[in-house]
Enzyme design. Structure first.
Site, short mmCIF file in Angstrom:
data_model
loop_
_atom_site.label_atom_id
_atom_site.label_comp_id
_atom_site.label_asym_id
_atom_site.label_seq_id
_atom_site.Cartn_x
_atom_site.Cartn_y
_atom_site.Cartn_z
N GLY A 7 -4.79 8.25 -3.67
CA GLY A 7 -4.91 7.08 -4.53
C GLY A 7 -5.17 5.84 -3.70
CB CYS A 8 -7.00 2.76 -4.53
SG CYS A 8 -6.40 2.48 -6.20
CE1 TYR A 9 -2.66 -1.73 -6.29
CE2 TYR A 9 -2.64 -0.11 -8.05
CZ TYR A 9 -2.81 -1.42 -7.63
OH TYR A 9 -3.13 -2.40 -8.54
CB THR B 228 -5.22 4.76 0.95
OG1 THR B 228 -5.50 6.09 0.51
CG2 THR B 228 -5.91 4.52 2.28
CB SER B 229 -3.46 -0.24 0.47
OG SER B 229 -2.47 -0.31 -0.54
#
Lengths: 336, 336, 336, 336
Positions: free
Chosen positions: D149-151, D153-154
């Site tokens: 997921g994008c969040y 990874t960050s």
């Protein structure tokens, strides 16, 4: 592998040129120049490039640049560009000039619109205008190419097929263009601040924008007669993209189908021009080297609508397209 | 104190009307209507109004509305508006109609452009067009006012002085307009999503936008002869604001000073029209009821540029201005 | 009618103060000052005001200002403000200071965070902090009010009720704030250019922002013990609005309902604080003097979320609210 | 040349995957699927692709897809993805799943957070989590990869080095994330309309966002003990980009230099992670597969700040990175 330098590497067109060239299998960036005495790492000027390009911006002479590169992209402002290009050419470099310096044929017209004496007037009129869709054969084998302006490309692509065929009259052409803010460059101007541009749409340079003579010169050559335009640029609260709505007077009762058909024929083999049925949106061309163009017949006028990314097909993408032609790479290399 | 109702209170023009009326010392909002069966509190539809207005949206009949209000602002869509207004008028209400229903004089023209039969054709041609700058004396004492469209106001304010004087020709007028997205209302349409509109500038409705006959009708009346326009609206990635660039053909060699002078004379006593020297920006008029307008002479054309806030002078502000005239409040009440 | 002057009239908070005061039935703007020697008309600095306010920006001394006004809004930068205010007060003016000069109680803390010696240290600690929701009784009858910072207001409104009740611990409070760009003012800074801020979200001043001691001072006073915060501001690609997400450690197992209930009690009679159930959005408070605040319990933390318009409740709206208290106008005059 | 299919080709991650693959010298796109019965040309769904990809979106069965492609990128929603993937794998395809279906190890956790029974629970816990920076060796040779997921990874990129070293405590970690709107996909939701998101910053899913268990699972594995986070996502009025500000409690008195040094060591050979000195901006990573990350020590907390492009490293770029590993292309192919 072709060694390339970017002259004037702090601005938006330089960054965009670098980003495209990083994908080019045949290009190696060997020098980035600045006219300032500081010697910053490129990643401190363009944080996007951290970890991607390990070069410093250097204040290099034309001779020093020529030792490092076979091709130079000049992203300098007008005048500064033409002051350095003769030396680069004498040293054997090929040059794609993204400034306006070599676009106009007549030094007096240049002086009238740009307010300075041209530093290299002999090359005016002999330098190919870097719009391959119209002048590819002149670019092949050249050593210097005048990369087109962003507004002119958007207007010329739409109107050239109709003027060539004499389907529209050469006078009374209204060119109403709208551009994102990156076209104004990176300089600190009050009207380009976020809080001044956000929710702020306005016209500027009405009747006096420097791209007017460029548009007229190229369209006149295509038409084989003097073309006269009213050009009004507008600033859109967005970053990238130009959309040009042009109004011209047809010479006969053409249908929309005929006009689109003629445009399709004209650009049949062009990899970057898309003649579309629907109304194009600047988003369709964003971050790509494509132009989208369509036409409508409204009452007694032909309305053409064209758009492109001002930093790509309107600047750096076209520059790499010209580079590909000059160095015999497939024309779409790094542009897909 | 005048009791007012807002009919169709879920959308943007309703919200803007409410926000303006909350500042109006003579208006008390007594009813908000919806055509849905739910009965939401206004703050759940418009969170901006939490703590500011304690009303529910109700599905009220025209009779019920008339019992609660002396003046009704109709923010319903076209047709739905004219289906309810006759009853409101019969019940003794005054109505400011923000829909397009009573703007056109001819029921057949209405039907041709809006695709539906007009529910109240008798009132067409007898309802004042609510642009006080041109028709104030007709609005005084009326019981129904047709609030103008946003694009038409921007175009008419710029062109009316010149057509009235016959300084420009009534044909060949190009009206190139650009609007923020709130003009399209609150409905869920793909092209109005943030990720589709952001960085996306496009034309739409080229040659077929419904504001075309409205512009032509009003300008024809002003000119005293048939006026013919080419109208191209564009969608700007911003929320509010319309800027209209119009190109017309002068009937003699007027200077910019003459044109601006004529505009100033024409609007001398108008509180909300500003004839400006510089090029106006939609930000100048944002959140206000002002129109800014200027003109330039470019070659053989007059270029007029006008802007306004589509939700204020282009809708709700004009509606309150009309309300002020109808109920004899100072015309700028709540509009400063 | 109270005659008011705006000192430092070129910036965004000055413009916003003017726009609010134009709606104030008891205020007459009689002077606008600038520290530059030019004497521009206000409409050339703020085109929004064309036709609405006919004044020039003048380089006036404090004495000259005092002759024209009973109340002065100082929109000058820190230090410049406190250099002029003592004279204004000596001349009998009341002053609402929108700068940071009189917010901190301790001149040494001021010097440590602002890097300059305070020009008027005696008034520190004796000037009321202009957050009426906490300190109304101190503002009544004062001659000088320190208008709060935008971030502090957003954080304090959310945390004060819980600290007052000792429902959260005074240390380990994380304040993660996000602000639109107008909070940074109108100066030409590269990171505030449209093309640098658009699509650019970033933190700044992590751990070193000047609003940190202001937040801690006010919250400590409310709590009756030293409050310690970690404050991280972020810049949002938008014009207006602050949203603050704060994470604190509860001193017992409170439910969300208890916390919201306590907040509602605390702000029961406050016209501009809205305790809401849903998650607030900066749009809800845009162009208004309202704060929206809510809370959630997540695992072992209380998460409070508050938002406001940084130019209204975060600056000019609060200033007019304080003006209303000083001059005994209803506190919400011109703020609805 | 590897034949690839995109399953669920109408959305933003599909478009981004296509755009990246068009630059990939080893990938040939052979099928695009949709679950609708219409069979639109890809250029009518994604006008950006006009003239660049000549395929139709087809409602294909998993078997049909497997006949056309060796690798399938699934851009379907959760559940729909895991309903088709077993067949694709049985038919011999490799799959990069951009949905959330195979990220969590425990079917009951999946069911609790996603509200549906997992269609293929046996593969949970055995499918590599496609973050090559942490799990490259598991991805090599796999047939199915769960794209992160994008969040997550960050957050994971910032916190993993510190948790691995036990330099921060595994509980009390606050993760305050901010994302552009493209992360919410292309569906028509009121809060994603331009006029609702513009100038609108808000939190959402406070304490209940589905990426919470994903973050905790991966960080727990890295830490070798249970990691507990408070995760608050926010929606930013922009299109692309995630910035995550995380607050953690150090286990000793580390300096900023030590922390950055440890991060640099951890990511020494990673082509797409940039540990930077300055505060990163989402623009730095826009349209690229890079993550930028930094850290600050503020009082008794470590503040880490990381950003990436949610559609590239947060989705499609990571997917192509995984594809490159699966098919033994250089890992950065098409990602420069």
């Amino acid at each position: 592998m072709t060694r390339v330098a970017i002259m004037g590497a702090t601005g938006y067109t330089a960054l965009e040129t670098i980003l495209i060239l990083l994908r080019h299998p045949g290009a190696e960036i060997t020098a980035l120049t600045t006219r300032s005495e500081e010697r910053p790492h490129v990643s401190s000027v363009h944080p996007q490039l951290a970890g991607r390009l390990d070069l410093f911006l250097e204040n290099l002479s034309a001779q020093e640049i020529a030792q490092r590169a076979e091709c130079v992209f000049s992203c300098l402002p007008h005048k500064a560009s033409a002051e350095r290009i003769p030396t680069l050419l004498a040293e054997g470099c090929k040059v794609v000039d993204l400034s306006a310096d070599y676009r106009l044929n007549d030094p007096q017209v240049f002086e009238a619109w740009y307010g300075v004496k041209h530093p290299d007037p002999e090359r005016l009129g002999r330098t190919p205008y870097g719009l391959p869709e119209l002048f590819r054969e002149r670019i092949v084998g050249a050593d210097l190419v005048a990369n087109p302006g962003c507004y002119p490309t958007s207007a010329i692509v739409a109107l050239a097929p109709l003027l060539k065929k004499k389907w529209i009259r050469p006078e009374g052409i209204i060119i109403d263009s709208k551009s994102g803010a990156s076209g104004a460059g990176k300089s600190l101007k009050p009207h380009l601040m976020y809080c001044e541009l956000n929710e702020g749409f306005s016209a500027y340079g009405v009747g006096v924008h420097r791209h007017t003579p460029e548009i007229e010169q190229v369209l006149s050559e295509v038409a084989g007669e003097k073309v006269d335009v009213i050009f009004t640029p507008h600033l859109v609260p967005m970053e990238r993209g130009i959309l040009t709505t042009a109004y011209s007077i047809p010479t006969a009762d053409f249908t929309q189908e005929q006009i689109l058909g003629e445009m399709r024929d004209f650009y049949e083999n062009e990899p970057f021009v898309r003649v579309v049925e629907g109304l194009p949106n600047t988003r369709d061309c964003r971050n790509s080297n494509y132009v989208s163009v369509t036409a409508r017949v409204v009452k007694d006028r032909i309305v053409t609508i064209s758009c492109l990314d001002n930093l790509v097909k309107g600047a750096s993408g076209a520059a790499v397209q010209n580079f590909n032609i000059l160095f015999e790479y497939p024309e779409n290399t790094a542009l897909l």
